[in-house]
Write a protein that holds these residues in place. Sequence first.
Motif, short mmCIF file in Angstrom:
data_model
loop_
_atom_site.label_atom_id
_atom_site.label_comp_id
_atom_site.label_asym_id
_atom_site.label_seq_id
_atom_site.Cartn_x
_atom_site.Cartn_y
_atom_site.Cartn_z
N GLU A 3 0.82 -1.21 0.00
CA GLU A 3 0.00 0.00 0.00
C GLU A 3 0.86 1.27 0.00
O GLU A 3 0.42 2.30 -0.45
N LYS A 4 2.07 1.20 0.49
CA LYS A 4 2.93 2.38 0.56
C LYS A 4 3.56 2.74 -0.78
O LYS A 4 3.96 3.86 -0.99
N ILE A 9 5.12 6.93 -5.03
CA ILE A 9 5.08 7.40 -6.41
C ILE A 9 4.35 8.74 -6.48
O ILE A 9 4.81 9.67 -7.14
N ARG A 10 3.24 8.85 -5.79
CA ARG A 10 2.47 10.10 -5.77
C ARG A 10 3.31 11.22 -5.15
O ARG A 10 3.35 12.34 -5.65
N LEU A 16 8.24 16.49 -7.86
CA LEU A 16 8.79 16.83 -9.17
C LEU A 16 8.03 18.01 -9.79
O LEU A 16 8.64 18.96 -10.28
N ILE A 17 6.71 17.98 -9.74
CA ILE A 17 5.90 19.08 -10.28
C ILE A 17 6.19 20.37 -9.52
O ILE A 17 6.35 21.44 -10.14
#
Length: 119
Positions: A3-4, A9-10, A16-17
């Motif tokens: 689940e982690k 990734i999010r 990054l954004i």
Amino acid sequence: MEEKQPFKIRYLFITLIAFIIVFTFYYGQTFEEAIYSDGFPVPGQAKVFKVSSEKRFESYTWKPASEENGLPIRYKLMIRLSGWKKIDQISTLITYEKNGMKVDIVSQKDYIGIYGQKD
């Protein structure tokens, strides 16, 4: 444990954004538009050295410019982000193009020269 993984990734994606936004905002604020080359970025710290309206030429003194290493990466990135595409390079002379307009830029030690020309 599985689940982690999506959370990581999010988190990386959001980081990054955020980095791209901050980078673009910071460097976007430190560049100005060239005098005779519409929309071509000039470093904000560069000081006008010589200008010729007849030849559509402008030169600047700017410490990060060099003949050996060329233009700094952050300046090349800002040129690219402004929509200019590199079409040719001969030694220290680089030609960029955007919307039918060509700009030649020469990088020497502590100096950049910008030549604007219509295609």
